[in-house]
Design a protein around this motif. Sequence first.
Motif, PDB file in Angstrom:
ATOM      1  N   PHE A  73      48.281  39.911  33.881  1.00 24.31           N
ATOM      2  CA  PHE A  73      47.225  39.674  32.902  1.00 24.31           C
ATOM      3  C   PHE A  73      46.837  38.201  32.867  1.00 24.31           C
ATOM      4  O   PHE A  73      45.647  37.847  32.890  1.00 24.31           O
ATOM      5  CB  PHE A  73      47.679  40.126  31.517  1.00 24.31           C
ATOM      6  N   ALA A  74      47.837  37.309  32.830  1.00 17.87           N
ATOM      7  CA  ALA A  74      47.565  35.876  32.740  1.00 17.87           C
ATOM      8  C   ALA A  74      46.825  35.374  33.980  1.00 17.87           C
ATOM      9  O   ALA A  74      45.903  34.563  33.883  1.00 17.87           O
ATOM     10  CB  ALA A  74      48.866  35.108  32.534  1.00 17.87           C
ATOM     11  N   LEU A 121      52.097  31.655  23.746  1.00 14.87           N
ATOM     12  CA  LEU A 121      51.735  32.121  25.079  1.00 14.87           C
ATOM     13  C   LEU A 121      50.493  31.391  25.578  1.00 14.87           C
ATOM     14  O   LEU A 121      50.420  30.964  26.736  1.00 14.87           O
ATOM     15  CB  LEU A 121      51.495  33.631  25.061  1.00 14.87           C
ATOM     16  N   ASN A 122      49.527  31.224  24.698  1.00 14.68           N
ATOM     17  CA  ASN A 122      48.311  30.505  25.058  1.00 14.68           C
ATOM     18  C   ASN A 122      48.613  29.055  25.421  1.00 14.68           C
ATOM     19  O   ASN A 122      48.076  28.511  26.397  1.00 14.68           O
ATOM     20  CB  ASN A 122      47.321  30.555  23.891  1.00 14.68           C
ATOM     21  N   ALA A 123      49.513  28.407  24.644  1.00 11.86           N
ATOM     22  CA  ALA A 123      49.869  27.013  24.917  1.00 11.86           C
ATOM     23  C   ALA A 123      50.543  26.858  26.273  1.00 11.86           C
ATOM     24  O   ALA A 123      50.347  25.855  26.968  1.00 11.86           O
ATOM     25  CB  ALA A 123      50.778  26.486  23.813  1.00 11.86           C
ATOM     26  N   LEU A 124      51.338  27.861  26.668  1.00 12.64           N
ATOM     27  CA  LEU A 124      52.079  27.799  27.922  1.00 12.64           C
ATOM     28  C   LEU A 124      51.231  28.179  29.130  1.00 12.64           C
ATOM     29  O   LEU A 124      51.651  27.946  30.273  1.00 12.64           O
ATOM     30  CB  LEU A 124      53.296  28.733  27.853  1.00 12.64           C
ATOM     31  N   THR A 125      50.070  28.755  28.896  1.00  9.78           N
ATOM     32  CA  THR A 125      49.239  29.235  30.004  1.00  9.78           C
ATOM     33  C   THR A 125      47.848  28.603  29.955  1.00  9.78           C
ATOM     34  O   THR A 125      47.582  27.621  30.639  1.00  9.78           O
ATOM     35  CB  THR A 125      49.154  30.774  29.983  1.00  9.78           C
ATOM     36  N   SER A 176      46.731  26.593  41.744  1.00 11.62           N
ATOM     37  CA  SER A 176      47.431  25.933  40.651  1.00 11.62           C
ATOM     38  C   SER A 176      47.373  26.761  39.380  1.00 11.62           C
ATOM     39  O   SER A 176      48.346  26.821  38.617  1.00 11.62           O
ATOM     40  CB  SER A 176      46.822  24.545  40.402  1.00 11.62           C
ATOM     41  N   VAL A 177      46.238  27.421  39.139  1.00 13.00           N
ATOM     42  CA  VAL A 177      46.105  28.289  37.964  1.00 13.00           C
ATOM     43  C   VAL A 177      47.135  29.414  38.020  1.00 13.00           C
ATOM     44  O   VAL A 177      47.820  29.698  37.032  1.00 13.00           O
ATOM     45  CB  VAL A 177      44.679  28.866  37.875  1.00 13.00           C
ATOM     46  N   MET A 227      50.109  29.967  35.275  1.00  9.41           N
ATOM     47  CA  MET A 227      50.181  31.214  34.513  1.00  9.41           C
ATOM     48  C   MET A 227      51.520  31.910  34.717  1.00  9.41           C
ATOM     49  O   MET A 227      52.147  32.395  33.759  1.00  9.41           O
ATOM     50  CB  MET A 227      49.032  32.141  34.919  1.00  9.41           C
ATOM     51  N   THR A 228      51.996  31.960  35.952  1.00  8.68           N
ATOM     52  CA  THR A 228      53.262  32.634  36.247  1.00  8.68           C
ATOM     53  C   THR A 228      54.426  31.936  35.549  1.00  8.68           C
ATOM     54  O   THR A 228      55.266  32.589  34.916  1.00  8.68           O
ATOM     55  CB  THR A 228      53.498  32.666  37.768  1.00  8.68           C
ATOM     56  N   GLU A 229      54.490  30.617  35.649  1.00  5.33           N
ATOM     57  CA  GLU A 229      55.583  29.871  35.017  1.00  5.33           C
ATOM     58  C   GLU A 229      55.476  29.929  33.495  1.00  5.33           C
ATOM     59  O   GLU A 229      56.495  29.986  32.796  1.00  5.33           O
ATOM     60  CB  GLU A 229      55.570  28.416  35.498  1.00  5.33           C
ATOM     61  N   GLY A 230      54.250  29.927  32.984  1.00  2.37           N
ATOM     62  CA  GLY A 230      54.081  30.013  31.540  1.00  2.37           C
ATOM     63  C   GLY A 230      54.583  31.318  30.973  1.00  2.37           C
ATOM     64  O   GLY A 230      55.259  31.346  29.940  1.00  2.37           O
ATOM     65  N   VAL A 231      54.269  32.418  31.639  1.00  3.62           N
ATOM     66  CA  VAL A 231      54.755  33.733  31.183  1.00  3.62           C
ATOM     67  C   VAL A 231      56.273  33.797  31.288  1.00  3.62           C
ATOM     68  O   VAL A 231      56.952  34.323  30.392  1.00  3.62           O
ATOM     69  CB  VAL A 231      54.096  34.870  31.986  1.00  3.62           C
ATOM     70  N   ARG A 232      56.839  33.250  32.367  1.00  4.03           N
ATOM     71  CA  ARG A 232      58.288  33.275  32.535  1.00  4.03           C
ATOM     72  C   ARG A 232      58.975  32.534  31.384  1.00  4.03           C
ATOM     73  O   ARG A 232      59.962  33.005  30.817  1.00  4.03           O
ATOM     74  CB  ARG A 232      58.667  32.652  33.880  1.00  4.03           C
ATOM     75  N   THR A 233      58.434  31.380  31.018  1.00  5.73           N
ATOM     76  CA  THR A 233      58.997  30.611  29.903  1.00  5.73           C
ATOM     77  C   THR A 233      58.844  31.364  28.590  1.00  5.73           C
ATOM     78  O   THR A 233      59.767  31.400  27.755  1.00  5.73           O
ATOM     79  CB  THR A 233      58.302  29.242  29.811  1.00  5.73           C
TER      80      THR A 233
END
Length: 218
Positions: A104-105, A174-178, A196-197, A201-207
């Motif tokens: 989704f992200a 979630l928004n802040a991390l992505t 880079s996007v 997004m992938t690392e943000g969701v993982r965190t």
Amino acid sequence: MTAIDKPVREGSLVKRAAILAAARDLFLRDGFERTSMDAVAAQAKVSKRTVYDYYGDKRRLLQGVVEDAAESLVHSLRKALAEHLSDDPPIGTAQELESALTAFAIDLGENVIASADYATVFTLMGEQRVQLPELESPLLLSAMLEDPIGERLAHFHERGLLNAPDSRLAADQLNALTTLLVNNSQPDPINLDLKSVRRTMTEGVRTFMRAYAAQRRM
């Protein structure tokens, strides 16, 4: 049927769309102050009188451009939510939810944040808040994105996959991390580095999942 209830003619819908498209292109290219109603009419291939009949003045035209792009963004966001975070097929584990949130992200980054509608809202809201102070509240970009996401996170909390009793706060984070990280690292939404996007997004969701996955509940 009263005059208020009378539906807009199809031809009028076409003209309205042409006016909005022309105004969006000119506002983004030349800026709000330097764009004239004559230029909008010429690019839309309608009369100047038609532009004024539909929008009254340039400030209302700017508002129409931003609101039209915002509505399109919300539609695209809900489409991505339905595609990746629906219950068909059911998402039954935290690992499946992380995969779905990542898809989704990435979709959000590649097809929403990189869209012309996002560039329109992001740029014009940032530049023209003095002209449109009312956009500070109902059409604030983060709220447009976070409210529908919060609805889905609340659903997964109820299903026992997330520990997110405050779903709006979870959506904010979630928004802040992505999305916000993408905005901060790539402030020009028209020229995004999509590789880079995807990584952001992938690392943000993982965190996010490290903090909110249900198995972390004490």
